[in-house]
Scaffold this active site. Structure first.
Site, PDB file in Angstrom:
ATOM      1  N   SER A  64      59.733  11.212  85.296  1.00 38.21           N
ATOM      2  CA  SER A  64      58.667  11.112  86.291  1.00 38.21           C
ATOM      3  C   SER A  64      59.150  11.396  87.712  1.00 38.21           C
ATOM      4  O   SER A  64      58.400  11.949  88.525  1.00 38.21           O
ATOM      5  CB  SER A  64      57.988   9.739  86.220  1.00 38.21           C
ATOM      6  N   HIS A  70      59.800   7.696  91.799  1.00 35.81           N
ATOM      7  CA  HIS A  70      58.631   8.533  92.066  1.00 35.81           C
ATOM      8  C   HIS A  70      58.617   9.009  93.515  1.00 35.81           C
ATOM      9  O   HIS A  70      58.481  10.211  93.786  1.00 35.81           O
ATOM     10  CB  HIS A  70      57.354   7.742  91.781  1.00 35.81           C
TER      11      HIS A  70
END
Length: 206
Positions: free
Chosen positions: A125, A175
């Site tokens: 991610s 992230h």
């Protein structure tokens, strides 16, 4: 722009970097379905902060290709499958892989410094957010000639960041660090002069 309606064979031929990254992730996941091998993969590949601190730096890379379950890999590979091709087409294979891997690595490095030593994380991610960051650079540079890109990308980035802080068990550090890394690389590489040169060389239509 992001409608993927190519045949699988055409997709692999047109976007080899994206296809390769997806394949590696899927292979690792499928192999990891074997119980004993699953434990081995996590024990020697996950980004465990205390082990990274002990010198096992390869975990900063290997953790990108390990996922914690079906929904985890499905989500990340969906984003890579849909949004990777255009970025690969614009940046080229080598630059795309660099953006993806560097965003994932920096995301894991940031996690090491921000989170406690007992923190363990896996997943692509951070690298996926790096793609979104690179698109933000494209949004900035093409804001006058391709405003539609801004209308597509900005809502996606905003919603993704919000969801990052709303969902449990999400490595928000990776992230955000991945997003920033992708944006920085994008701002360096996607200057209009480079875009014009690449468009001429590869017949890119922005």
């Amino acid at each position: 722009m992001f409608n993927r309606n190519e045949k699988l064979s055409d997709y692999i031929k047109l976007y080899p970097a994206v296809a390769t990254l997806i394949l590696i992730n899927l292979i690792v996941y499928v192999i990891g379905l074997v119980p004993r091998i699953n434990s081995y993969i996590f024990n020697y590949g996950a980004a465990a902060n205390w082990l990274i601190g002990a010198g096992e730096y390869w975990r900063l890379v290997t953790a990108i290709f390990i996922h914690g379950g079906f929904l985890h890999i499905l989500s990340n590979m969906f984003w890579l499958y849909v949004f990777g091709p255009e970025l690969e087409k614009i940046a080229g294979r080598a630059r795309f892989i660099f953006i993806f891997l560097m965003s994932g690595i920096i995301g894991n490095v940031a996690t090491y410094f921000v989170q406690d030593l007992g923190y363990v994380s896996v997943g692509a991610s951070g690298a996926v957010f790096g793609m979104l960051g690179a698109y933000l650079a494209l949004v900035y540079y093409t804001r006058h000639i391709f405003p539609q890109l801004r209308q597509m990308i900005l809502p996606l980035v905003i919603i993704s960041v919000i969801i990052t802080f709303l969902q449990p068990n999400v490595n928000a550090t990776a992230h955000i660090a991945g997003l920033i890394t992708g944006a920085v690389i994008g701002f360096i590489n996607f200057h209009p002069k480079n875009i014009a040169k690449w468009r001429k060389q590869r017949k890119i239509h922005l």
